[in-house]
Each structure stands twice: as C-alpha cells, then as structure tokens.
Design a protein around this motif. Structure first.
Motif, PDB file in Angstrom:
ATOM      1  N   GLU A   1      58.517 -34.583 -46.344  1.00 38.56           N
ATOM      2  CA  GLU A   1      58.895 -33.306 -45.744  1.00 38.56           C
ATOM      3  C   GLU A   1      58.871 -32.167 -46.754  1.00 38.56           C
ATOM      4  OE1 GLU A   1      62.126 -34.065 -42.358  1.00 38.56           O
ATOM      5  OE2 GLU A   1      62.549 -35.216 -44.178  1.00 38.56           O
ATOM      6  N   LEU A   2      59.048 -32.490 -48.041  1.00 40.60           N
ATOM      7  CA  LEU A   2      59.117 -31.454 -49.069  1.00 40.60           C
ATOM      8  C   LEU A   2      57.799 -31.254 -49.813  1.00 40.60           C
ATOM      9  CD1 LEU A   2      62.576 -32.301 -50.704  1.00 40.60           C
ATOM     10  CD2 LEU A   2      62.095 -30.649 -48.875  1.00 40.60           C
ATOM     11  N   ALA A   3      56.909 -32.226 -49.734  1.00 38.78           N
ATOM     12  CA  ALA A   3      55.719 -32.232 -50.597  1.00 38.78           C
ATOM     13  C   ALA A   3      54.844 -31.001 -50.423  1.00 38.78           C
ATOM     14  CB  ALA A   3      54.909 -33.503 -50.346  1.00 38.78           C
ATOM     15  N   ASP A   4      54.741 -30.470 -49.216  1.00 39.88           N
ATOM     16  CA  ASP A   4      53.862 -29.328 -48.975  1.00 39.88           C
ATOM     17  C   ASP A   4      54.561 -27.986 -49.119  1.00 39.88           C
ATOM     18  OD1 ASP A   4      51.686 -30.970 -48.487  1.00 39.88           O
ATOM     19  OD2 ASP A   4      52.153 -31.148 -46.351  1.00 39.88           O
ATOM     20  N   THR A   5      55.817 -28.003 -49.524  1.00 43.79           N
ATOM     21  CA  THR A   5      56.595 -26.775 -49.720  1.00 43.79           C
ATOM     22  C   THR A   5      56.488 -26.348 -51.178  1.00 43.79           C
ATOM     23  OG1 THR A   5      58.141 -27.559 -48.041  1.00 43.79           O
ATOM     24  CG2 THR A   5      58.865 -25.731 -49.400  1.00 43.79           C
ATOM     25  N   PRO A   6      56.429 -25.030 -51.473  1.00 46.43           N
ATOM     26  CA  PRO A   6      56.343 -24.600 -52.882  1.00 46.43           C
ATOM     27  C   PRO A   6      57.469 -25.180 -53.729  1.00 46.43           C
ATOM     28  CG  PRO A   6      55.975 -22.742 -51.415  1.00 46.43           C
ATOM     29  CD  PRO A   6      56.411 -23.891 -50.544  1.00 46.43           C
ATOM     30  N   HIS A   7      57.105 -25.764 -54.868  1.00 44.77           N
ATOM     31  CA  HIS A   7      58.083 -26.320 -55.797  1.00 44.77           C
ATOM     32  C   HIS A   7      57.384 -26.573 -57.128  1.00 44.77           C
ATOM     33  CE1 HIS A   7      56.137 -29.896 -53.995  1.00 44.77           C
ATOM     34  NE2 HIS A   7      56.231 -30.387 -55.228  1.00 44.77           N
ATOM     35  N   HIS A   8      58.182 -26.744 -58.168  1.00 47.17           N
ATOM     36  CA  HIS A   8      57.633 -27.110 -59.474  1.00 47.17           C
ATOM     37  C   HIS A   8      57.658 -28.611 -59.686  1.00 47.17           C
ATOM     38  CE1 HIS A   8      58.725 -22.820 -60.465  1.00 47.17           C
ATOM     39  NE2 HIS A   8      57.462 -22.896 -60.769  1.00 47.17           N
ATOM     40  N   ALA A   9      58.653 -29.284 -59.136  1.00 48.03           N
ATOM     41  CA  ALA A   9      58.752 -30.732 -59.248  1.00 48.03           C
ATOM     42  C   ALA A   9      59.693 -31.245 -58.169  1.00 48.03           C
ATOM     43  CB  ALA A   9      59.268 -31.138 -60.631  1.00 48.03           C
ATOM     44  N   LEU A  10      59.495 -32.497 -57.784  1.00 47.09           N
ATOM     45  CA  LEU A  10      60.407 -33.179 -56.873  1.00 47.09           C
ATOM     46  C   LEU A  10      61.102 -34.286 -57.655  1.00 47.09           C
ATOM     47  CD1 LEU A  10      58.259 -33.485 -53.603  1.00 47.09           C
ATOM     48  CD2 LEU A  10      60.046 -31.812 -54.136  1.00 47.09           C
ATOM     49  N   LEU A  11      62.430 -34.228 -57.681  1.00 50.42           N
ATOM     50  CA  LEU A  11      63.237 -35.217 -58.384  1.00 50.42           C
ATOM     51  C   LEU A  11      63.797 -36.218 -57.384  1.00 50.42           C
ATOM     52  CD1 LEU A  11      65.318 -32.788 -60.653  1.00 50.42           C
ATOM     53  CD2 LEU A  11      63.046 -33.769 -61.112  1.00 50.42           C
ATOM     54  N   ASP A  12      64.062 -37.433 -57.864  1.00 51.83           N
ATOM     55  CA  ASP A  12      64.710 -38.419 -56.988  1.00 51.83           C
ATOM     56  C   ASP A  12      66.143 -38.009 -56.668  1.00 51.83           C
ATOM     57  OD1 ASP A  12      62.418 -39.965 -56.997  1.00 51.83           O
ATOM     58  OD2 ASP A  12      63.098 -41.225 -58.655  1.00 51.83           O
ATOM     59  N   GLY A  13      66.776 -37.256 -57.585  1.00 47.58           N
ATOM     60  CA  GLY A  13      68.141 -36.779 -57.387  1.00 47.58           C
ATOM     61  C   GLY A  13      68.529 -35.865 -58.528  1.00 47.58           C
ATOM     62  N   SER A  14      69.673 -35.218 -58.387  1.00 48.90           N
ATOM     63  CA  SER A  14      70.132 -34.263 -59.407  1.00 48.90           C
ATOM     64  C   SER A  14      70.367 -34.911 -60.759  1.00 48.90           C
ATOM     65  CB  SER A  14      71.423 -33.577 -58.938  1.00 48.90           C
ATOM     66  OG  SER A  14      71.208 -32.891 -57.735  1.00 48.90           O
ATOM     67  N   VAL A  15      70.620 -36.223 -60.766  1.00 52.50           N
ATOM     68  CA  VAL A  15      70.878 -36.914 -62.021  1.00 52.50           C
ATOM     69  C   VAL A  15      69.688 -36.822 -62.977  1.00 52.50           C
ATOM     70  CG1 VAL A  15      70.074 -39.184 -61.244  1.00 52.50           C
ATOM     71  CG2 VAL A  15      71.884 -39.022 -62.973  1.00 52.50           C
ATOM     72  N   GLN A  16      68.495 -36.569 -62.450  1.00 50.81           N
ATOM     73  CA  GLN A  16      67.296 -36.433 -63.286  1.00 50.81           C
ATOM     74  C   GLN A  16      67.151 -35.035 -63.888  1.00 50.81           C
ATOM     75  OE1 GLN A  16      64.080 -37.619 -60.661  1.00 50.81           O
ATOM     76  NE2 GLN A  16      64.242 -39.753 -61.297  1.00 50.81           N
ATOM     77  N   LEU A  17      68.002 -34.107 -63.484  1.00 48.34           N
ATOM     78  CA  LEU A  17      67.854 -32.716 -63.922  1.00 48.34           C
ATOM     79  C   LEU A  17      67.947 -32.535 -65.440  1.00 48.34           C
ATOM     80  CD1 LEU A  17      67.623 -29.673 -63.231  1.00 48.34           C
ATOM     81  CD2 LEU A  17      70.116 -29.663 -63.026  1.00 48.34           C
ATOM     82  N   PRO A  18      68.951 -33.098 -66.138  1.00 44.25           N
ATOM     83  CA  PRO A  18      68.998 -32.869 -67.589  1.00 44.25           C
ATOM     84  C   PRO A  18      67.720 -33.280 -68.308  1.00 44.25           C
ATOM     85  CG  PRO A  18      71.094 -33.721 -66.821  1.00 44.25           C
ATOM     86  CD  PRO A  18      70.146 -33.823 -65.659  1.00 44.25           C
TER      87      PRO A  18
END
Length: 202
Positions: free
Chosen positions: A147-164
C-alpha cells in the motif's frame, strides 16, 4: 533552548501516534480509557535516542484533543520542551496537511530541518509536499508495504526501531557522540540520500 540558531542540524522528528507509536485495541477507539494499548517495539528508546541528539519529537494524532490526551496520559508521555514529546497535532484527518501544521507549530519554515516516520499514503504525501528531509514509511503500522510502495518516500522501514540505524547511515552528523567537533557557524555539508534511492523522483 533556542532552536532557531541550530538550523544546521535536523531539529524535528514527526511520528504518527496511532499505529506507528501505539496500537489501540480493535473497535475500542471510543473507549480509550479502558482499551488495551500496545506500544511499538522500543519506541520510547528511539525517542530518548533522538532527544539526546537535540531532536524534538512531534506526534500527529488521529484522535481529537481530549482523546489524544487520554492516550498520552496512559502512555505516561508528557508534552513540553523538557518532556519526552514536544509537539502534538490532533484530529489530523480533518487537516489539509498535518505535517505542515507540525512544522509551523515548531516554528520551522524549512521542511528540510525535519524527518517524518509515517504509515499511510496520505501522510506520506503530506510529508512529500512539505519537503521534509527524510520522508520515511513504516510497514508495521496501518498500511502494508504494497500500500505504501507507490507513495513518495525515501525509504520504507519495518518499524520505527530501525530509525536510528537509518539516520546514522544517512545523516552521520546526528550522532553527537562523534569526537570531531562541528563548526557551529557553518552549515553541514549537503546530506546524502541512500544510494539505492538516488533515482527517486520528487
């Protein structure tokens, strides 16, 4: 602390409260005082990691002001400059662009001084139009990868824990534990996006 004089640094992280930070028991949105809540894995550790690096935390909430306060109280998340959370925008679905509203509330005229961690196509579009530095989607929230893949973004993370890890790889100067001091009178070098996304069209 005056944030206007720190414009060489990323200053603000924008998160969606529901689903990205906490899940509310299905069908219990109208009964938030008794609904079961499930915090996202290590979300508070992520917030503390950001706060240690002088990055403020802003939340975008689906709920109105009263219900948002109930959620925050139950999570034991205070709001204020010395608290875990600094800014909250409520009733986001009624707003034209809640990301822009957050930037204005933070007195940031430049979206490049912020990043967002969001989980719906609409909010990713809002962040895109607000020109945030990193427009990140998470696939463990309301919407799936497909659902998110075709929306503008820089990256898709599995969850916020990957942010750092993402920030340290792509914005290394956010790590204030680095021994080399930065000349605060000069702007940081241009920040690079992930190599695999260099052909992404804004």
């Amino acid at each position: 602390m005056s944030y206007s004089r720190l414009n060489q640094y990323i200053q603000l992280g924008i998160f969606r409260l529901e689903d990205v930070c906490v899940r509310v028991q299905d069908g219990m949105e109208g009964f938030l005082r008794t609904a079961a809540l499930e915090k996202a894995s290590d979300i508070e550790a992520v917030f503390r990691w950001l706060r240690k690096r002088n990055i403020r935390i802003a939340l975008i909430s689906d709920a109105d002001y009263t219900d948002t306060n109930v959620l925050l109280e139950r999570l034991n998340w205070g709001v204020g400059e010395e608290e875990l959370i600094q800014l909250v925008v409520t009733s986001q679905e009624k707003k034209l662009n809640p990301v822009r509203d957050i930037l204005e509330a933070a007195n940031l005229t430049d979206g490049q001084l912020a990043f967002s961690v969001l989980d719906t196509p609409r909010l990713l579009q809002c962040a895109h139009f607000s020109r945030v530095h990193f427009n990140l989607g998470v696939t463990n929230g309301r919407c799936s990868y497909a659902e998110l893949a075709d929306t503008p973004h820089h990256a898709l993370l599995d969850g916020s824990v990957q942010l750092p890890n993402f920030l340290l790889e792509n914005l290394p100067m956010v790590n204030t534990s680095i021994r080399t001091m930065v000349n605060t009178d000069a702007r940081l070098p241009l920040l690079f996006f992930p190599r695999t996304l260099t052909d992404f069209m804004w």
